[in-house]
Structures are given as structure tokens and as C-alpha cells.
Scaffold this active site. Structure first.
Site, PDB file in Angstrom:
ATOM      1  N   HIS A  67     -48.976 -74.432   3.846  1.00 59.03           N
ATOM      2  CA  HIS A  67     -48.706 -75.348   5.196  1.00 59.03           C
ATOM      3  C   HIS A  67     -48.142 -76.477   5.369  1.00 59.03           C
ATOM      4  O   HIS A  67     -46.709 -76.505   4.372  1.00 59.03           O
ATOM      5  CB  HIS A  67     -50.312 -75.949   4.590  1.00 59.03           C
ATOM      6  N   PRO A  68     -47.865 -76.404   6.562  1.00 64.40           N
ATOM      7  CA  PRO A  68     -46.805 -78.131   6.906  1.00 64.40           C
ATOM      8  C   PRO A  68     -46.663 -78.314   6.135  1.00 64.40           C
ATOM      9  O   PRO A  68     -47.488 -79.328   5.898  1.00 64.40           O
ATOM     10  CB  PRO A  68     -46.504 -77.409   7.673  1.00 64.40           C
ATOM     11  N   SER A  80     -51.249 -75.748  13.562  1.00 61.22           N
ATOM     12  CA  SER A  80     -50.499 -77.330  13.040  1.00 61.22           C
ATOM     13  C   SER A  80     -50.106 -77.769  13.781  1.00 61.22           C
ATOM     14  O   SER A  80     -49.982 -79.255  13.821  1.00 61.22           O
ATOM     15  CB  SER A  80     -49.787 -77.336  11.867  1.00 61.22           C
ATOM     16  N   ALA A 118     -57.076 -81.542   6.082  1.00 58.53           N
ATOM     17  CA  ALA A 118     -58.037 -81.948   7.870  1.00 58.53           C
ATOM     18  C   ALA A 118     -58.104 -82.917   8.824  1.00 58.53           C
ATOM     19  O   ALA A 118     -58.765 -83.981   7.716  1.00 58.53           O
ATOM     20  CB  ALA A 118     -59.126 -81.376   7.347  1.00 58.53           C
ATOM     21  N   VAL A 119     -56.037 -83.390   9.584  1.00 54.87           N
ATOM     22  CA  VAL A 119     -56.373 -84.437  10.319  1.00 54.87           C
ATOM     23  C   VAL A 119     -57.287 -84.116  11.291  1.00 54.87           C
ATOM     24  O   VAL A 119     -57.195 -85.198  12.346  1.00 54.87           O
ATOM     25  CB  VAL A 119     -55.091 -84.171  10.476  1.00 54.87           C
TER      26      VAL A 119
END
Length: 169
Positions: A67-68, A80, A118-119
Site C-alpha cells: 500500500h502507498p 489508491s 480506508a479513506v
């Protein structure tokens, strides 16, 4: 596409379409593909989540590390990029960007992997508050939380790709 169409895909097509929902970790889709047919999007997701849960610690850490870094100005997957953009992380002020860099650096130094959240549906302020709170966790708790967040992200992504059928009766 709906679940019936997913069930009809070749193995290669299945992996191509769904391999990215777990951030550059196609092994999840590769393993899930063998369990077709799925009766619903939820059953597909449940199998994928089970595969992640059954992964060994090395695989889980690799999944997390794929993940970034949130708010970073680096190359990332289309998923993303869209998620971070919608959360306002691509339009941080210089002050916010510096704050995010410092928080990410502190988090990375402590845990040796990027902060995962989780944005979708979250504001910049909620994201800042979350990282500030989670920096206080121990490594075991944070690995569990990161995997839980990855599953939320994957579920959102899967639902964007595979639509639930609507019963019109």
C-alpha cells in the site's frame, strides 16, 4: 459486471479484473478464483478475506507494504490515487503535507510499514486524527488494524467492480 459474469471469466481474466483490489497482491485473486462459482459479491469477498486471514505473517506484511503512503506524492495504483484524491489527500496545503510526512515517518519508523486506512468517506481531519491515535498502538495491534483496513478497502473496490444484482420482484 455482476457475479454471474465474474463466475464466467477465465482464470486469467478473473485475476486481471480482481487482482488489484488487494493493492498489487494478485495472489489473493489467484487463490479465490479456484473457489468459483460464487453466489454473491459478499460470498466472493468473504472468501478473499478468509484467504488473507489464513496467510502467513510474511504474506500479510507484504500485503500491508504494497500500500502507498497516505498523502505522499508518489506513484500509486489507480484505485489508491482515486481514493486519496476523494479524501483530499492530493490537495494538502504545504503545512498539511509536512504534517502528513512527519506522521507517516514516525509511523513507518515504529512499525516498518505504511499507515493503512480506508479513506473513503473520511475527511483530512479524520485521517490525521486516525494516524495520530494509531501511532500509539503496539505492532501486533497495528498489524491487525492494517489488515482490517485493507479488507475494508478491498470490499469498497470489489463493490465498484462487481455490482449486486437487484431483485425486481
Amino acid at each position: 459486471m455482476d457475479i454471474e459474469q465474474v463466475n464466467q471469466l477465465s482464470a486469467a481474466e478473473f485475476i486481471e479484473k480482481l487482482g488489484g483490489i488487494f493493492e498489487d497482491s494478485t495472489w489473493v485473486a489467484e487463490k479465490a478464483e479456484k473457489f468459483r462459482p460464487f453466489s454473491s459479491v459478499q460470498s466472493l469477498f468473504s472468501k478473499m478475506a478468509e484467504i488473507v486471514d489464513q496467510a502467513d505473517e510474511h504474506e500479510k506484511l507484504a500485503l500491508i507494504r504494497n500500500h502507498p503512503v497516505l498523502g505522499a506524492r508518489t506513484k500509486m495504483t489507480r484505485f489508491s490515487q482515486t481514493e486519496q484524491q476523494k479524501a483530499g489527500l492530493q490537495k494538502l496545503t504545504e503545512e498539511e503535507f509536512d504534517r502528513m510526512l512527519k506522521l507517516n515517518k514516525t509511523y513507518m519508523e515504529k512499525f516498518q510499514f505504511p499507515f493503512i486506512l480506508a479513506v473513503r468517506g473520511k475527511t483530512k481531519q479524520e485521517i490525521f486524527a486516525s494516524i495520530e491515535q494509531r501511532i500509539k498502538n503496539n505492532a501486533e495491534a497495528e498489524i491487525e488494524q492494517a489488515i482490517a483496513e485493507i479488507k475494508k478497502i478491498a470490499y469498497f473496490r470489489l463493490k465498484d467492480i462487481v455490482k449486486e444484482e437487484r431483485n425486481l420482484c
